[in-house]
Scaffold this active site. Structure first.
Site, PDB file in Angstrom:
ATOM      1  CB  CYS A  41      -0.897  -0.001   1.237  1.00  0.00           C
ATOM      2  SG  CYS A  41      -2.070   1.384   1.272  1.00  0.00           S
ATOM      3  CG  ASP A  43      -0.672   3.862   5.347  1.00  0.00           C
ATOM      4  OD1 ASP A  43      -1.858   3.762   5.668  1.00  0.00           O
ATOM      5  OD2 ASP A  43       0.198   4.415   6.060  1.00  0.00           O
ATOM      6  NE  ARG A  45      -0.728   4.751   8.720  1.00  0.00           N
ATOM      7  CZ  ARG A  45      -2.002   4.506   9.025  1.00  0.00           C
ATOM      8  NH1 ARG A  45      -2.408   4.649  10.262  1.00  0.00           N
ATOM      9  NH2 ARG A  45      -2.849   4.111   8.092  1.00  0.00           N
ATOM     10  CG  HIS A  97      -1.666  -1.268   5.853  1.00  0.00           C
ATOM     11  ND1 HIS A  97      -2.245  -0.290   6.625  1.00  0.00           N
ATOM     12  CD2 HIS A  97      -1.821  -0.853   4.573  1.00  0.00           C
ATOM     13  CE1 HIS A  97      -2.711   0.678   5.851  1.00  0.00           C
ATOM     14  NE2 HIS A  97      -2.476   0.369   4.596  1.00  0.00           N
ATOM     15  CB  CYS A 100      -5.694  -0.667   4.522  1.00  0.00           C
ATOM     16  SG  CYS A 100      -5.424  -0.008   2.861  1.00  0.00           S
TER      17      CYS A 100
HETATM   18 CO    CO Z   1      -3.471   1.100   2.992  1.00  0.00          CO
END
Ligand code: CO
Length: 213
Positions: A41, A43, A45, A97, A100
């Site tokens: 992803c 993302d 993080r 994750h 998400c």
């Molecule tokens: Co995500």
């Protein structure tokens, strides 16, 4: 450039520290020989290399919102083809994750604009397994859809012509389905790895059963 001077300063510090510690580091990177392709992803993080303890040069990476692998996505397919056929990676890790937001928006039938079309693929996963969601609290549904989405995207990778062709040539290439937990920083294997001798549909169904149990 205004406002980003700190990033450039950080970069110079990072590069000089690495060179001081290991003068051969950047010269070695003139050629990359990664064994792994990571599909994860976008993302902020989830720093793929860092959380798997890998250095630059050790992992080829493709990221998009909610780690979706669509059969007609030329971007993802190009990364996959280059990784498998040119770099000859041995492992493909599809990593989702928990938490998400892409998955959450798909679950809630969100209205964020263009991205809703992308997230439709995850809504399809939800609809495909809809009976397993009955009676679960929202948080559990969210976790489960995050896991099911990884399995779905991993089997999508395994079904591409690129992976199928590699297996026909008896190449050792394994597709893994992992999930990362932002709360504790830990990766979890979802218990399926597709390889050339595998009945991928059977393995997929077994892994889904574990998730929805
Ligand atoms: Co995500």
């Amino acid at each position: 450039m205004k406002g980003l001077q700190n990033l450039l300063k950080n970069n110079r510090k990072w590069a000089s520290e690495i060179s001081k510690e290991d003068p051969g580091f950047f010269p070695r990177l003139s050629k990359q020989r990664p064994e792994y392709l990571w599909i994860g992803c976008s993302d902020s993080r989830i720093p793929a290399n860092q959380l798997a303890g890998l250095l630059p040069g050790e992992m080829f990476v493709h990221r998009n919102v909610a780690n979706v692998v669509v059969h007609s996505d030329l971007n993802c397919l190009s990364v996959l083809q280059y990784a498998v056929e040119v770099l000859q990676v041995k492992h493909i890790i599809v990593c989702g994750h928990y938490g998400c937001m892409g998955v959450r928006v798909a679950l809630d039938g969100g209205k964020l604009g263009l991205i809703d079309n992308w997230l439709r693929h995850i809504q399809d996963v939800h609809h495909h397994h809809i009976s397993s969601f009955t009676g679960l609290k929202k948080a559990q549904q969210w976790d489960m859809l995050c896991e099911l989405n990884v399995l779905e995207q991993a089997i999508n990778v395994a079904r591409t012509t690129i992976v199928q062709d590699a297996w026909k040539k008896k190449r050792e290439l394994i597709v893994h389905a992992w999930i990362y937990d932002i709360k504790d920083g830990l990766l979890k294997d979802l218990g399926v790895s597709f390889n050339k001798d595998d009945d991928i549909d059977k393995s997929y169904r077994k892994a889904v059963e574990l998730v929805v149990a």
